[in-house]
Write a protein that holds these residues in place. Structure first.
Motif, PDB file in Angstrom:
ATOM      1  N   ARG A  52       6.169  -0.838 -24.552  1.00 19.33           N
ATOM      2  CA  ARG A  52       6.546  -2.039 -25.309  1.00 19.33           C
ATOM      3  C   ARG A  52       7.790  -2.584 -24.634  1.00 19.33           C
ATOM      4  O   ARG A  52       8.733  -1.834 -24.348  1.00 19.33           O
ATOM      5  CB  ARG A  52       6.858  -1.690 -26.761  1.00 19.33           C
ATOM      6  CG  ARG A  52       7.304  -2.896 -27.558  1.00 19.33           C
ATOM      7  CD  ARG A  52       7.755  -2.502 -28.950  1.00 19.33           C
ATOM      8  NE  ARG A  52       8.310  -3.658 -29.619  1.00 19.33           N
ATOM      9  CZ  ARG A  52       7.836  -4.160 -30.742  1.00 19.33           C
ATOM     10  NH1 ARG A  52       6.803  -3.596 -31.348  1.00 19.33           N
ATOM     11  NH2 ARG A  52       8.402  -5.223 -31.290  1.00 19.33           N
ATOM     12  N   LYS A  90      13.688 -13.020 -30.500  1.00 16.80           N
ATOM     13  CA  LYS A  90      13.245 -11.912 -29.662  1.00 16.80           C
ATOM     14  C   LYS A  90      11.731 -11.984 -29.488  1.00 16.80           C
ATOM     15  O   LYS A  90      11.000 -12.283 -30.427  1.00 16.80           O
ATOM     16  CB  LYS A  90      13.625 -10.577 -30.300  1.00 16.80           C
ATOM     17  CG  LYS A  90      13.193  -9.365 -29.480  1.00 16.80           C
ATOM     18  CD  LYS A  90      13.651  -8.075 -30.103  1.00 16.80           C
ATOM     19  CE  LYS A  90      12.656  -7.656 -31.146  1.00 16.80           C
ATOM     20  NZ  LYS A  90      12.865  -6.302 -31.660  1.00 16.80           N
ATOM     21  N   ASN A 150      10.964 -15.078 -21.851  1.00 19.98           N
ATOM     22  CA  ASN A 150      10.902 -15.386 -23.277  1.00 19.98           C
ATOM     23  C   ASN A 150      11.413 -16.811 -23.442  1.00 19.98           C
ATOM     24  O   ASN A 150      12.605 -17.072 -23.314  1.00 19.98           O
ATOM     25  CB  ASN A 150      11.756 -14.409 -24.076  1.00 19.98           C
ATOM     26  CG  ASN A 150      11.754 -14.722 -25.560  1.00 19.98           C
ATOM     27  OD1 ASN A 150      11.165 -15.695 -26.011  1.00 19.98           O
ATOM     28  ND2 ASN A 150      12.430 -13.884 -26.330  1.00 19.98           N
ATOM     29  N   SER A 174       8.231  -9.857 -27.858  1.00 23.05           N
ATOM     30  CA  SER A 174       7.779  -8.503 -27.526  1.00 23.05           C
ATOM     31  C   SER A 174       6.391  -8.550 -26.917  1.00 23.05           C
ATOM     32  O   SER A 174       5.542  -9.322 -27.360  1.00 23.05           O
ATOM     33  CB  SER A 174       7.736  -7.629 -28.776  1.00 23.05           C
ATOM     34  OG  SER A 174       9.005  -7.560 -29.382  1.00 23.05           O
ATOM     35  N   GLU A 175       6.184  -7.709 -25.920  1.00 18.96           N
ATOM     36  CA  GLU A 175       4.853  -7.577 -25.345  1.00 18.96           C
ATOM     37  C   GLU A 175       4.491  -6.100 -25.245  1.00 18.96           C
ATOM     38  O   GLU A 175       5.360  -5.238 -25.116  1.00 18.96           O
ATOM     39  CB  GLU A 175       4.754  -8.249 -23.965  1.00 18.96           C
ATOM     40  CG  GLU A 175       5.432  -7.498 -22.853  1.00 18.96           C
ATOM     41  CD  GLU A 175       5.135  -8.050 -21.456  1.00 18.96           C
ATOM     42  OE1 GLU A 175       4.634  -9.172 -21.305  1.00 18.96           O
ATOM     43  OE2 GLU A 175       5.423  -7.318 -20.506  1.00 18.96           O
ATOM     44  N   HIS A 198      14.405  -4.620 -23.137  1.00 15.34           N
ATOM     45  CA  HIS A 198      14.448  -3.283 -23.730  1.00 15.34           C
ATOM     46  C   HIS A 198      13.045  -2.706 -23.669  1.00 15.34           C
ATOM     47  O   HIS A 198      12.112  -3.256 -24.251  1.00 15.34           O
ATOM     48  CB  HIS A 198      14.958  -3.372 -25.172  1.00 15.34           C
ATOM     49  CG  HIS A 198      16.192  -4.209 -25.280  1.00 15.34           C
ATOM     50  ND1 HIS A 198      17.438  -3.742 -24.950  1.00 15.34           N
ATOM     51  CD2 HIS A 198      16.358  -5.511 -25.636  1.00 15.34           C
ATOM     52  CE1 HIS A 198      18.323  -4.705 -25.112  1.00 15.34           C
ATOM     53  NE2 HIS A 198      17.694  -5.789 -25.526  1.00 15.34           N
ATOM     54  N   ARG A 199      12.892  -1.610 -22.959  1.00 15.42           N
ATOM     55  CA  ARG A 199      11.579  -1.015 -22.728  1.00 15.42           C
ATOM     56  C   ARG A 199      11.449   0.289 -23.506  1.00 15.42           C
ATOM     57  O   ARG A 199      12.341   1.136 -23.471  1.00 15.42           O
ATOM     58  CB  ARG A 199      11.425  -0.756 -21.231  1.00 15.42           C
ATOM     59  CG  ARG A 199      10.118  -0.156 -20.856  1.00 15.42           C
ATOM     60  CD  ARG A 199      10.065   0.067 -19.371  1.00 15.42           C
ATOM     61  NE  ARG A 199       9.342   1.297 -19.135  1.00 15.42           N
ATOM     62  CZ  ARG A 199       8.889   1.662 -17.984  1.00 15.42           C
ATOM     63  NH1 ARG A 199       9.114   0.928 -16.933  1.00 15.42           N
ATOM     64  NH2 ARG A 199       8.233   2.785 -17.860  1.00 15.42           N
ATOM     65  N   ASP A 209      10.691  -5.533 -25.066  1.00 13.01           N
ATOM     66  CA  ASP A 209      11.306  -6.538 -25.924  1.00 13.01           C
ATOM     67  C   ASP A 209      12.271  -7.375 -25.082  1.00 13.01           C
ATOM     68  O   ASP A 209      13.084  -6.822 -24.340  1.00 13.01           O
ATOM     69  CB  ASP A 209      12.066  -5.859 -27.069  1.00 13.01           C
ATOM     70  CG  ASP A 209      11.130  -5.068 -27.965  1.00 13.01           C
ATOM     71  OD1 ASP A 209      10.154  -5.655 -28.464  1.00 13.01           O
ATOM     72  OD2 ASP A 209      11.378  -3.862 -28.170  1.00 13.01           O
TER      73      ASP A 209
END
Length: 139
Positions: A57, A119, A114, A121-122, A37-38, A59
Motif C-alpha cells: 500500500r 491523501k 497525487n 492511496s494505491e 508512505h509505503r 500513501d
C-alpha cells in the motif's frame, strides 16, 4: 542606534522569522521521500520459476509525485482513495480515481502524482523477477 529603533528592528526580525516558519508549515511536502508512505502487505513465491508477487500500500500526501522509476516485472496499480495522474513512457497521461486500476508493463518507466487535495492511496501488486531490486530509479 536608539532604544526604540533597536526594539523595532528586533520586532521586525522576529516577525519575519515567524512568517517564514509558518509559510513552510503550509506548503505541501515537495520531497517525495517525506510525502510517500509505503506499507508492505505480502510477498511470496509464484509457481513460475524465478518470479514472486509483492503487494504494498502506498500513501501519497497531497501534491506529492513519485520519482521516475521502473520495476523488473508487471505492476497493477489500484487506486484506493484520491485522484492520481500516471505518466508512463510512450503513453498518454491518465487520471485515475478511487476504484480505478492500471496495468504497468515490465520495465516501463513511470511517475505517479497525487493530484487531489487530500491523501491518496494505491494498492500496488507486482509480479517481478526475484532477487532484483523492486524499484529502479530513472533519470
Amino acid at each position: 542606534m536608539t532604544r526604540p529603533r533597536a526594539i523595532l528592528g528586533i520586532a521586525l526580525a522576529l516577525a519575519t522569522f515567524t512568517n517564514l516558519c509558518h509559510a513552510e508549515d503550509k506548503q505541501p511536502p515537495q520531497n517525495w521521500q517525506a510525502g510517500l508512505h509505503r506499507t508492505d502487505l505480502t510477498r511470496g513465491d509464484l509457481d513460475v520459476a524465478g518470479r514472486e508477487v509483492i503487494q504494498v500500500r502506498v500513501d501519497f500526501d497531497p501534491g506529492v509525485t513519485s520519482p521516475k522509476h521502473a520495476h523488473p516485472g508487471v505492476e497493477v496499480a489500484h487506486v484506493l482513495a484520491g485522484t492520481f495522474e500516471y505518466q508512463l513512457d510512450g503513453r498518454p497521461t491518465v487520471i485515475l480515481k478511487a476504484g480505478d486500476s492500471l496495468l504497468i508493463p515490465a520495465g516501463i518507466a513511470h511517475v505517479a502524482k497525487n493530484v487531489g487535495a487530500t491523501k491518496g492511496s494505491e494498492l500496488a501488486t507486482y509480479i517481478v523477477k526475484k532477487d532484483l531490486p523492486l524499484v529502479v530509479l530513472e533519470k
